[in-house]
Design a protein around this motif. Structure first.
Motif, short mmCIF file in Angstrom:
data_model
loop_
_atom_site.label_atom_id
_atom_site.label_comp_id
_atom_site.label_asym_id
_atom_site.label_seq_id
_atom_site.Cartn_x
_atom_site.Cartn_y
_atom_site.Cartn_z
N THR A 190 0.80 -1.22 0.00
CA THR A 190 0.00 0.00 0.00
C THR A 190 0.84 1.27 0.00
N VAL A 191 2.07 1.20 0.49
CA VAL A 191 2.88 2.41 0.66
C VAL A 191 3.56 2.82 -0.65
N ASN A 192 4.22 1.88 -1.31
CA ASN A 192 4.95 2.16 -2.55
C ASN A 192 4.39 1.32 -3.69
N PHE B 73 9.15 1.32 -5.98
CA PHE B 73 9.24 2.71 -6.41
C PHE B 73 8.38 3.56 -5.48
N GLU B 74 8.67 4.85 -5.42
CA GLU B 74 7.81 5.75 -4.65
C GLU B 74 6.41 5.72 -5.24
N ARG B 75 5.43 5.93 -4.37
CA ARG B 75 4.02 5.92 -4.77
C ARG B 75 3.77 6.96 -5.85
N GLU B 76 3.07 6.55 -6.91
CA GLU B 76 2.72 7.44 -8.02
C GLU B 76 1.26 7.86 -7.88
N ASP B 77 0.98 9.15 -8.13
CA ASP B 77 -0.38 9.64 -8.07
C ASP B 77 -1.13 9.45 -9.38
N LYS B 78 -0.40 9.17 -10.45
CA LYS B 78 -1.02 9.01 -11.77
C LYS B 78 -1.78 7.69 -11.82
#
Length: 164
Positions: free
Chosen positions: A68-70, A135-140
């Motif tokens: 859920t985080v990344n 990877f860091e969470r993407e908002d797209k």
């Protein structure tokens, strides 16, 4: 006529003895079904030559309550030459680089051929390399995963994220 009747009788006997058929192979666990839907692959090309094959499973779709985080991917690849995945924690020369929407991973973990995600892939072998990549969470809502080497690149694997 007698030969046809004999062949037909034996055929019916052998067909009646079969306890499994092709459809018995389609019983999958829910996470295997989700991984089959999420699995994508691409050839890694240098000009017209194929340098390797790269496949990825988007783990956030398979295990939405765990990851859920990344953004997490189970990646497995075969390369003709022995290049290694670039680890962001080392200063070694970049051999292979994985990017998600042009961003480098925050974590690259090399896995053994037999690992906790092996059951998600239809084929497991010692000559492939397996990685868990975060990877860091993407908002797209659409994310693109690309594998690049110093001279070549794979096609982008495009994943649609679920709306939250």
């Amino acid at each position: 006529m007698r030969y046809i009747l004999t062949i037909l009788t034996f055929s019916l006997l052998f067909m009646g003895c079969a306890d499994k058929n092709a459809f018995s192979k389609f019983n999958m666990q829910p996470d295997q079904e989700l991984s089959a839907a999420s699995l994508q692959g691409s050839k890694i090309k240098m000009g017209k030559d194929v340098e390797g094959i790269f496949s990825a499973i988007y783990l956030n779709k398979v295990y939405p309550n765990v990851y859920t985080v990344n953004e997490y991917f189970y990646v497995y690849l075969y390369l003709k030459n022995g290049k290694k995945m670039h680890d962001t924690n080392t200063l070694d020369e970049i051999k292979l680089t994985m990017k998600l929407n042009d961003k480098l991973p925050v974590k690259v973990k090399k896995l053994d051929a037999k690992n906790q995600f092996s059951h998600l892939a239809s084929v497991n072998s010692e000559w492939r390399r397996y990685y868990l990549i975060a990877f860091e969470r993407e908002d797209k809502s659409e994310i693109n995963l690309v594998l690049e080497t110093d001279l070549s690149s794979s096609d982008a694997l495009t994943y649609q994220k679920d709306e939250e």
